[in-house]
Write an enzyme that holds these catalytic residues in place. Structure first.
Site, PDB file in Angstrom:
ATOM      1  N   ASP A  56      56.750   8.431  10.782  1.00  0.00           N
ATOM      2  CA  ASP A  56      56.711   9.880  11.037  1.00  0.00           C
ATOM      3  C   ASP A  56      57.205  10.107  12.458  1.00  0.00           C
ATOM      4  O   ASP A  56      56.895   9.321  13.361  1.00  0.00           O
ATOM      5  CB  ASP A  56      55.284  10.425  10.876  1.00  0.00           C
ATOM      6  CG  ASP A  56      55.272  11.926  10.636  1.00  0.00           C
ATOM      7  OD1 ASP A  56      54.918  12.340   9.519  1.00  0.00           O
ATOM      8  OD2 ASP A  56      55.627  12.681  11.567  1.00  0.00           O
ATOM      9  N   THR A 147      59.020  17.085  -3.479  1.00  0.00           N
ATOM     10  CA  THR A 147      59.430  17.933  -4.608  1.00  0.00           C
ATOM     11  C   THR A 147      60.719  18.658  -4.246  1.00  0.00           C
ATOM     12  O   THR A 147      60.763  19.422  -3.282  1.00  0.00           O
ATOM     13  CB  THR A 147      58.321  18.942  -4.947  1.00  0.00           C
ATOM     14  OG1 THR A 147      57.146  18.195  -5.262  1.00  0.00           O
ATOM     15  CG2 THR A 147      58.700  19.814  -6.130  1.00  0.00           C
ATOM     16  N   PHE A 174      52.538  13.420  -8.724  1.00  0.00           N
ATOM     17  CA  PHE A 174      51.716  14.385  -9.457  1.00  0.00           C
ATOM     18  C   PHE A 174      50.295  14.417  -8.913  1.00  0.00           C
ATOM     19  O   PHE A 174      49.376  14.846  -9.593  1.00  0.00           O
ATOM     20  CB  PHE A 174      51.707  14.048 -10.953  1.00  0.00           C
ATOM     21  CG  PHE A 174      53.073  14.150 -11.590  1.00  0.00           C
ATOM     22  CD1 PHE A 174      53.611  15.386 -11.907  1.00  0.00           C
ATOM     23  CD2 PHE A 174      53.822  13.019 -11.849  1.00  0.00           C
ATOM     24  CE1 PHE A 174      54.875  15.495 -12.475  1.00  0.00           C
ATOM     25  CE2 PHE A 174      55.087  13.112 -12.422  1.00  0.00           C
ATOM     26  CZ  PHE A 174      55.617  14.359 -12.736  1.00  0.00           C
ATOM     27  N   GLU A 177      45.553  17.332  -4.343  1.00  0.00           N
ATOM     28  CA  GLU A 177      44.728  17.193  -3.155  1.00  0.00           C
ATOM     29  C   GLU A 177      43.273  17.123  -3.607  1.00  0.00           C
ATOM     30  O   GLU A 177      42.863  17.830  -4.523  1.00  0.00           O
ATOM     31  CB  GLU A 177      44.945  18.373  -2.206  1.00  0.00           C
ATOM     32  CG  GLU A 177      46.319  18.360  -1.586  1.00  0.00           C
ATOM     33  CD  GLU A 177      46.507  19.441  -0.540  1.00  0.00           C
ATOM     34  OE1 GLU A 177      45.524  19.920   0.030  1.00  0.00           O
ATOM     35  OE2 GLU A 177      47.678  19.803  -0.302  1.00  0.00           O
ATOM     36  N   LEU A 279      42.455  26.671 -17.133  1.00  0.00           N
ATOM     37  CA  LEU A 279      42.262  27.953 -17.829  1.00  0.00           C
ATOM     38  C   LEU A 279      41.258  28.822 -17.081  1.00  0.00           C
ATOM     39  O   LEU A 279      40.716  29.761 -17.659  1.00  0.00           O
ATOM     40  CB  LEU A 279      41.780  27.714 -19.266  1.00  0.00           C
ATOM     41  CG  LEU A 279      42.733  26.981 -20.220  1.00  0.00           C
ATOM     42  CD1 LEU A 279      42.127  26.889 -21.618  1.00  0.00           C
ATOM     43  CD2 LEU A 279      44.100  27.672 -20.295  1.00  0.00           C
ATOM     44  N   GLY A 282      40.527  33.767 -11.912  1.00  0.00           N
ATOM     45  CA  GLY A 282      39.871  33.930 -10.616  1.00  0.00           C
ATOM     46  C   GLY A 282      40.754  34.708  -9.668  1.00  0.00           C
ATOM     47  O   GLY A 282      41.491  35.608 -10.104  1.00  0.00           O
ATOM     48  N   CYS A 289      51.820  23.807  -3.101  1.00  0.00           N
ATOM     49  CA  CYS A 289      52.660  23.349  -4.214  1.00  0.00           C
ATOM     50  C   CYS A 289      52.982  24.456  -5.214  1.00  0.00           C
ATOM     51  O   CYS A 289      54.153  24.807  -5.378  1.00  0.00           O
ATOM     52  CB  CYS A 289      51.980  22.181  -4.915  1.00  0.00           C
ATOM     53  SG  CYS A 289      51.667  20.815  -3.793  1.00  0.00           S
TER      54      CYS A 289
END
Ligand code: UGA
Length: 466
Positions: A56, A147, A174, A177, A279, A282, A289
């Site tokens: 990094d 991505t 995939f 977090e 499902l 909220g 993402c």
């Protein structure tokens, strides 16, 4: 041009035999970008036996990692990172000249933030590619893990000199977090997109220990061309976001029609073709993402001449989910000026300290802009939320957040919010209104709260909405 790499030297038959005999095929792997995806990838690949170097350009971040300080909260990661650095399989650096020359495989895990028009900004990917081109050895396989939009590999391979000595592959992640390490070490699927046998074998070598450990488990190792792998990632996130927005649309219909969206979800989820996950209606989805990936896919669709309407509607419903709860709060409080609102949960979801594109933080922002005093509580994300919203007051626990408040909102689905002690709450809160923006409170608790004089509002539920 002669390309030489470990996977090329080991036939697929030999590698399968070695792995089934319990040997670990050590490979030298560099991971560039020590953010959530990159650090988890580096730790996980070292945990399955590879030699990994994490790169990094942020020196403070690398010094922090050497001192076992994570730049974010992720359960279990710190401990596993310590184990791997102690075992000598994982180390960190800031210099491409230290990381790339010996690497057989380089994973690009740099950020791809959204531009204003929704397109993914790929400048960090290009910079990483140019640096890899300068320092990597012949036969190196460069893997897009960030991505990226479908077709990015063509630009990437051009930046890497056009496949002449460096191979390109796509291996989207995939991980979620909060469960990132488990998602990487025990994945439901690994997708590898390549257009050369060398790259395909290299990635088989990387993942053979996981393929072996997942034997007998529900797991798929899927090999495709590169464009398909790139799109599969975007499509997966967009599908999950679509499920959530679909349920938030159902929530509006339930509110208008007197139905309960949690029961509708239970019925739908019992159909194995639909499944129960994602499902929950909220205040909507957030994080770094879903919002950006749906917008990026809409942009890609449009630029390829395809209709992006469905994807744009997913984003519009998501925005509406937040505004519906905000309007409910305003209706209950009459005016926001001079009112105090306690907000439980600030992270975009539980088990993370990440507040990027967090609906909870966005709700706090709207309340503060409307003139309310907002007291927020979150087990992990308080500081990060306060950096975004300096006027946000932080509380050490849910009851301190509720103390003196005119209204309490549940904004993130932390399990602690389902355990709220109604009697304790009644002793400290000023108003008697709870807006459960994540439908966390069990029915019996809602009923008990109502006997104690509370008005409880869920999302898309039969209680008090109408
Ligand atoms: C998501 C995907 O789930 C991962 O598979 C993917 O690898 C990752 O994005 C990525 O692209 O890096 P993540 O952003 O960590 O993972 O979070 P999720 O657990 O998917 O939740 C996203 C948002 O949806 C949260 O704000 C959550 O509160 C919300 N959500 C989730 C709902 O509103 N309802 C639900 O039923 C489920």
């Amino acid at each position: 041009m002669h390309c030489q790499s470990l996977p090329e030297l080991i036939s697929e038959h030999d590698s399968t035999r070695a792995a089934s005999a319990g040997w670990t095929l050590l490979m030298r792997i560099a991971v560039v970008g020590m953010g959530h995806v990159g650090l988890v990838t580096a730790v996980a690949l070292s945990a399955i036996g590879h030699n990994v170097i994490g790169l990094d350009s942020d020196e403070d971040r690398i010094i922090g990692l050497f001192n076992a300080q994570l730049p974010f909260y992720e359960p279990g990661l710190k401990e596993e990172m310590a184990r791997q650095t102690f075992a000598g399989r994982l180390w960190f650096c800031t210099s491409p000249a230290d990381a790339y020359p010996a690497a057989e495989v380089v994973f690009i895990c740099v950020g791809t933030p959204p531009d204003e028009n929704g397109a993914a900004n790929l400048i960090a990917v290009e910079r990483a590619a140019l640096s890899i081109y300068e320092h990597a050895s012949d036969g190196c396989v460069v893997v897009e893990k960030s991505t990226v939009p479908c077709g990015t590999h063509q630009r990437l391979s051009r930046a890497l000199g056009g496949y002449s000595r460096i191979y390109v592959a796509s291996n989207p992640e995939f991980l979620r977090e909060g469960t990132a390490l488990m998602d990487t070490l025990e994945p439901s699927r690994i997708v590898v997109g390549t257009n050369s046998e060398s790259a395909r074998l290299a990635l088989r070598g990387v993942y053979q220990p996981i393929i072996d450990s997942m034997e007998g488990e529900p797991f798929a190792y899927i090999e495709t061309d590169i464009a398909t792998a790139e799109l599969a990632k975007n499509a997966s996130n967009a599908m999950l976001a679509t499920k959530i927005s679909f349920m938030n649309l159902m929530a509006r219909i339930c509110e208008a029609g007197g139905a309960d969206v949690t029961k509708v979800a239970e019925v739908m989820g019992a159909d194995p073709r639909i499944g129960p996950a994602f499902l929950d209606a909220g205040i909507g989805f957030g994080g770094f993402c879903f919002p950006k990936d749906v917008a990026a896919l809409a942009y890609t669709a449009q630029s390829l001449g395809c209709d992006p309407d469905l994807l744009n509607e997913v984003l519009a419903i998501n925005q509406d989910a937040l505004l519906t709860v905000f309007e409910r709060i305003k209706t209950e409080l009459w005016h926001l000026q001079g009112k105090q609102v306690g907000v439980l949960g600030l992270a975009f979801k539980p088990d993370t300290d990440d507040t990027r594109f967090s609906p909870a933080v966005e709700l706090c922002r709207l309340l503060i802009e409307g003139g309310a005093t907002v007291v927020g509580w979150d087990p992990q994300a308080g500081k990060s939320a306060q950096t975004e919203l300096p006027d946000l007051i932080l509380a050490g626990d849910p009851y301190i957040a509720a103390e003196g408040s005119d209204l309490l909102v549940i904004a993130t689905e932390w399990p602690e919010t389902a355990d709220l002690d109604i009697d304790r709450l009644a002793g400290v809160i000023k108003g008697r209104t709870i807006v459960d923006g994540r439908n966390m409170l069990p029915d019996w608790k809602v009923s008990y709260a109502e006997t104690q004089g509370f008005k409880v509002f869920g999302v898309g539920r039969l209680c008090e909405w109408n």
